[in-house]
Write a protein that holds these residues in place. Structure first.
Motif, PDB file in Angstrom:
ATOM      1  N   GLY A 215      -7.811 -12.024  -7.853  1.00 33.05           N
ATOM      2  CA  GLY A 215      -7.677 -10.618  -7.481  1.00 33.05           C
ATOM      3  C   GLY A 215      -6.515  -9.958  -8.199  1.00 33.05           C
ATOM      4  N   GLU A 216      -6.652  -8.651  -8.457  1.00 29.20           N
ATOM      5  CA  GLU A 216      -5.646  -7.905  -9.211  1.00 29.20           C
ATOM      6  C   GLU A 216      -4.929  -6.899  -8.321  1.00 29.20           C
ATOM      7  OE1 GLU A 216      -6.855  -6.759 -13.361  1.00 29.20           O
ATOM      8  OE2 GLU A 216      -8.840  -7.293 -12.581  1.00 29.20           O
ATOM      9  N   LEU A 217      -3.658  -6.688  -8.643  1.00 21.64           N
ATOM     10  CA  LEU A 217      -2.848  -5.721  -7.903  1.00 21.64           C
ATOM     11  C   LEU A 217      -2.073  -4.868  -8.897  1.00 21.64           C
ATOM     12  CD1 LEU A 217      -0.640  -6.272  -4.777  1.00 21.64           C
ATOM     13  CD2 LEU A 217       0.407  -5.308  -6.822  1.00 21.64           C
ATOM     14  N   VAL A 218      -2.079  -3.565  -8.666  1.00 27.17           N
ATOM     15  CA  VAL A 218      -1.244  -2.628  -9.418  1.00 27.17           C
ATOM     16  C   VAL A 218      -0.435  -1.830  -8.400  1.00 27.17           C
ATOM     17  CG1 VAL A 218      -1.207  -0.587 -10.900  1.00 27.17           C
ATOM     18  CG2 VAL A 218      -2.817  -2.434 -11.372  1.00 27.17           C
ATOM     19  N   ALA A 219       0.871  -1.764  -8.601  1.00 26.92           N
ATOM     20  CA  ALA A 219       1.729  -1.035  -7.653  1.00 26.92           C
ATOM     21  C   ALA A 219       2.771  -0.243  -8.409  1.00 26.92           C
ATOM     22  CB  ALA A 219       2.402  -2.011  -6.690  1.00 26.92           C
ATOM     23  N   ILE A 220       3.153   0.862  -7.833  1.00 29.69           N
ATOM     24  CA  ILE A 220       4.290   1.629  -8.333  1.00 29.69           C
ATOM     25  C   ILE A 220       5.372   1.574  -7.254  1.00 29.69           C
ATOM     26  CG2 ILE A 220       3.265   3.822  -7.516  1.00 29.69           C
ATOM     27  CD1 ILE A 220       4.782   5.119  -9.936  1.00 29.69           C
ATOM     28  N   THR A 221       6.530   1.079  -7.629  1.00 31.36           N
ATOM     29  CA  THR A 221       7.611   0.867  -6.658  1.00 31.36           C
ATOM     30  C   THR A 221       8.953   1.154  -7.318  1.00 31.36           C
ATOM     31  OG1 THR A 221       8.173  -1.440  -7.197  1.00 31.36           O
ATOM     32  CG2 THR A 221       6.270  -1.088  -5.735  1.00 31.36           C
ATOM     33  N   PRO A 222      10.027   1.223  -6.535  1.00 32.04           N
ATOM     34  CA  PRO A 222      11.356   1.220  -7.137  1.00 32.04           C
ATOM     35  C   PRO A 222      11.584  -0.069  -7.927  1.00 32.04           C
ATOM     36  CG  PRO A 222      11.481   1.880  -4.843  1.00 32.04           C
ATOM     37  CD  PRO A 222      10.087   1.380  -5.079  1.00 32.04           C
ATOM     38  N   ARG A 223      12.522  -0.021  -8.848  1.00 36.61           N
ATOM     39  CA  ARG A 223      12.811  -1.167  -9.706  1.00 36.61           C
ATOM     40  C   ARG A 223      13.792  -2.142  -9.053  1.00 36.61           C
ATOM     41  NH1 ARG A 223      14.874  -0.242 -15.947  1.00 36.61           N
ATOM     42  NH2 ARG A 223      15.467  -2.414 -16.381  1.00 36.61           N
ATOM     43  N   SER A 224      14.261  -1.808  -7.871  1.00 35.16           N
ATOM     44  CA  SER A 224      15.352  -2.561  -7.244  1.00 35.16           C
ATOM     45  C   SER A 224      14.982  -4.010  -6.931  1.00 35.16           C
ATOM     46  CB  SER A 224      15.812  -1.857  -5.967  1.00 35.16           C
ATOM     47  OG  SER A 224      14.730  -1.598  -5.103  1.00 35.16           O
ATOM     48  N   PHE A 225      13.688  -4.351  -6.848  1.00 29.59           N
ATOM     49  CA  PHE A 225      13.316  -5.729  -6.529  1.00 29.59           C
ATOM     50  C   PHE A 225      13.623  -6.693  -7.666  1.00 29.59           C
ATOM     51  CE2 PHE A 225       9.540  -4.228  -8.778  1.00 29.59           C
ATOM     52  CZ  PHE A 225       9.164  -5.338  -9.520  1.00 29.59           C
ATOM     53  N   CYS A 226      13.928  -6.167  -8.857  1.00 31.26           N
ATOM     54  CA  CYS A 226      14.130  -7.034 -10.025  1.00 31.26           C
ATOM     55  C   CYS A 226      15.388  -7.891  -9.914  1.00 31.26           C
ATOM     56  CB  CYS A 226      14.195  -6.188 -11.295  1.00 31.26           C
ATOM     57  SG  CYS A 226      12.604  -5.430 -11.736  1.00 31.26           S
ATOM     58  N   ASN A 227      16.320  -7.530  -9.057  1.00 31.26           N
ATOM     59  CA  ASN A 227      17.561  -8.299  -8.961  1.00 31.26           C
ATOM     60  C   ASN A 227      18.105  -8.222  -7.537  1.00 31.26           C
ATOM     61  OD1 ASN A 227      18.350  -5.419  -9.513  1.00 31.26           O
ATOM     62  ND2 ASN A 227      20.392  -6.281  -9.258  1.00 31.26           N
ATOM     63  N   GLY A 228      19.214  -8.906  -7.320  1.00 32.13           N
ATOM     64  CA  GLY A 228      19.897  -8.850  -6.036  1.00 32.13           C
ATOM     65  C   GLY A 228      19.376  -9.870  -5.042  1.00 32.13           C
ATOM     66  N   PRO A 229      20.231 -10.267  -4.102  1.00 30.26           N
ATOM     67  CA  PRO A 229      19.844 -11.304  -3.132  1.00 30.26           C
ATOM     68  C   PRO A 229      18.830 -10.837  -2.110  1.00 30.26           C
ATOM     69  CG  PRO A 229      22.025 -10.407  -2.610  1.00 30.26           C
ATOM     70  CD  PRO A 229      21.623  -9.812  -3.930  1.00 30.26           C
ATOM     71  N   TYR A 230      18.764  -9.525  -1.828  1.00 29.53           N
ATOM     72  CA  TYR A 230      17.897  -9.032  -0.758  1.00 29.53           C
ATOM     73  C   TYR A 230      16.417  -9.152  -1.098  1.00 29.53           C
ATOM     74  CZ  TYR A 230      22.418  -7.018   0.381  1.00 29.53           C
ATOM     75  OH  TYR A 230      23.759  -6.858   0.631  1.00 29.53           O
ATOM     76  N   PHE A 231      16.083  -9.239  -2.386  1.00 29.89           N
ATOM     77  CA  PHE A 231      14.677  -9.315  -2.790  1.00 29.89           C
ATOM     78  C   PHE A 231      14.310 -10.692  -3.329  1.00 29.89           C
ATOM     79  CE2 PHE A 231      15.566  -4.749  -2.947  1.00 29.89           C
ATOM     80  CZ  PHE A 231      14.464  -4.242  -2.267  1.00 29.89           C
ATOM     81  N   LYS A 232      15.175 -11.694  -3.127  1.00 34.70           N
ATOM     82  CA  LYS A 232      14.899 -13.028  -3.647  1.00 34.70           C
ATOM     83  C   LYS A 232      13.595 -13.591  -3.074  1.00 34.70           C
ATOM     84  CE  LYS A 232      15.812 -17.199  -5.447  1.00 34.70           C
ATOM     85  NZ  LYS A 232      14.865 -18.087  -4.772  1.00 34.70           N
ATOM     86  N   GLY A 233      13.387 -13.474  -1.770  1.00 33.67           N
ATOM     87  CA  GLY A 233      12.166 -13.976  -1.150  1.00 33.67           C
ATOM     88  C   GLY A 233      10.928 -13.281  -1.684  1.00 33.67           C
ATOM     89  N   PHE A 234      11.034 -11.973  -1.909  1.00 27.31           N
ATOM     90  CA  PHE A 234       9.903 -11.227  -2.460  1.00 27.31           C
ATOM     91  C   PHE A 234       9.607 -11.670  -3.888  1.00 27.31           C
ATOM     92  CE2 PHE A 234       8.586  -7.446  -4.981  1.00 27.31           C
ATOM     93  CZ  PHE A 234       7.284  -7.367  -4.511  1.00 27.31           C
TER      94      PHE A 234
END
Length: 420
Positions: free
Chosen positions: A93-112
């Protein structure tokens, strides 16, 4: 949905829609738990297109607890929506999303990032070079990205394209090896968005530096003083039994300006048994702001704190600053000055922006940078005198020496040194 149905009818395309008036997080968690609890078949999706809401999730909120039930640990609705959609996709299955770029770094998005990188193959990333043009009609000021994932596919090269806005007729497109996007040596799995050969060269140069902070015997920490938790010990001006309390406002042009009168923030902290654990020994440190203004030219704003700021034994750094230290102790002078110049160089700022898409500079981000050797930093700092930063051109000139290839002595023929 009615508009889609109308257009589909005009094009003689079969169209069916179903609007579900439910809380998406609760509904998705219930479906996923059906797998774990009683093996009840659930609806799987072959395509998911998301423009999820951007909003923080409280650590003790109902939604946070629901997400934890299906192994999702994240603090923002947008990453929660994407993680749930990934789990609901069928294989392939394919997913396309538009989101903030903040998930690319930092400890808060490590699980994601772990869910995204382990469960899917990252195929494409579209980045917008302007913070304001892409969605100027909606006054969205975040740095946004569009990404395309395929669940269960083997990971290959990643197509990265960049443009100033969605209507740009000639976006810059680059096919990037995955190891340039996610460095396997980085346990936090930061996602680097490298849009040009010049940026790739920067990534190779800075990412290839020999040392981590721990290799240097150094660390970086968030300031220990959370002002609202120790209000009774704050003082607007220095007085007896107080020490400097350094806020971001005291970091100016690479130096520390203290005290500053007629401002809303205090300048000093009482030195007593209550505040002792919040202090560090007075000495030489490098401080950076944890939050930079959108209009600020630099993402990393590093300032040199020297013990001559005040005749005290200890000093307090406020929680919106980060400070570099020698495992709890002050930094050696030449090493500190070399680190000061290095962090304020243009090449480090450009590299940092490849994975940092927002205005926060976390200690984890700084810890994940690569650094020159102790000897290189000391040599760089040895020629840096005074408490004012040199010009940007001079900083860049000095730091560039670190990235010049070293010619082994056995390759240098007699008489060649003059030409070099």
């Amino acid at each position: 949905m009615a508009l889609f149905a109308e257009v589909a009818g005009e094009q003689k395309i079969q169209w069916h829609s179903n609007i579900i008036p439910a809380d998406f997080i609760e509904s998705a968690v219930n479906q996923l738990q059906a797998i774990y609890v009683d093996a009840t078949p659930i609806i799987r999706y072959n395509r998911a297109i998301l423009n999820p809401p951007y909003f923080k999730i409280g650590s003790k909120s109902r939604h946070r607890k629901l997400l934890q039930q299906v192994g999702i640990e994240t603090g923002n609705l947008y990453s929660a929506f994407v993680a749930l959609a990934i789990k609901l996709l069928e294989p392939g299955g394919e997913l396309v999303a538009i989101t903030p770029r903040s998930f690319c770094n930092g400890p808060y998005f490590k699980g994601f990032r772990d869910i995204l990188l382990e469960d899917t193959a990252l195929k494409k990333i579209r980045v917008f070079n302007s913070r304001t043009k892409a969605f100027k009609g909606d006054k969205v000021l975040q740095e946004n990205v569009i990404f395309h994932l395929v669940k269960g596919d083997p990971q290959g090269d990643v197509e990265i394209s960049s443009s100033s806005c969605a209507e740009d007729p000639e976006p810059i497109i680059r096919i990037t090896p995955f190891h340039e996007v996610v460095n396997s040596d980085n346990p936090d799995r930061f996602i680097h968005i490298v849009t040009s050969e010049q940026e790739a060269d920067i990534a190779v140069k800075v990412g290839g530096l020999p040392c981590s902070l721990s290799d240097l015997g150094l660390d970086v920490s968030t300031g220990k003083v959370v002002d609202f938790r120790t209000r009774d010990n704050l003082r607007m001006e220095p007085e007896a039994q107080t020490v400097p309390l350094i806020y971001p406002m005291h970091l100016k042009n690479g130096s520390i300006v203290w005290p500053i009168s007629n401002v809303k923030k205090p300048n000093a902290l009482l030195n007593n048994s209550e505040t002792a654990k919040l202090m560090v020994p007075n000495g030489t440190y490098i401080l950076t702001k944890r939050l930079t203004a959108k209009e600020e030219k630099r993402r990393i704003v590093a300032s040199l704190y020297e013990p001559s700021v005040a005749d005290v034994d200890v000093v307090g750094f406020e929680n919106k600053t980060n400070y570099f230290h020698a495992l709890g102790k002050p930094l050696p002078q030449d090493l500190a000055r070399g680190l000061w110049l290095f962090l304020n160089s243009t090449i480090v700022d450009q590299y940092f922006r490849q994975f940092n898409g927002h205005t926060q500079v976390n200690a984890t981000d700084l810890r994940n940078l690569r650094y020159p050797t102790t000897e290189q930093l000391q040599a760089l700092g040895h020629g840096a005198k005074g408490s004012s930063l040199p010009s940007q051109e001079e900083i860049n000139r000095r730091v560039s020496v670190i990235f010049q290839p070293v010619i082994p002595s056995f390759m240098i023929k007699p008489g060649i040194l003059a030409s070099l």
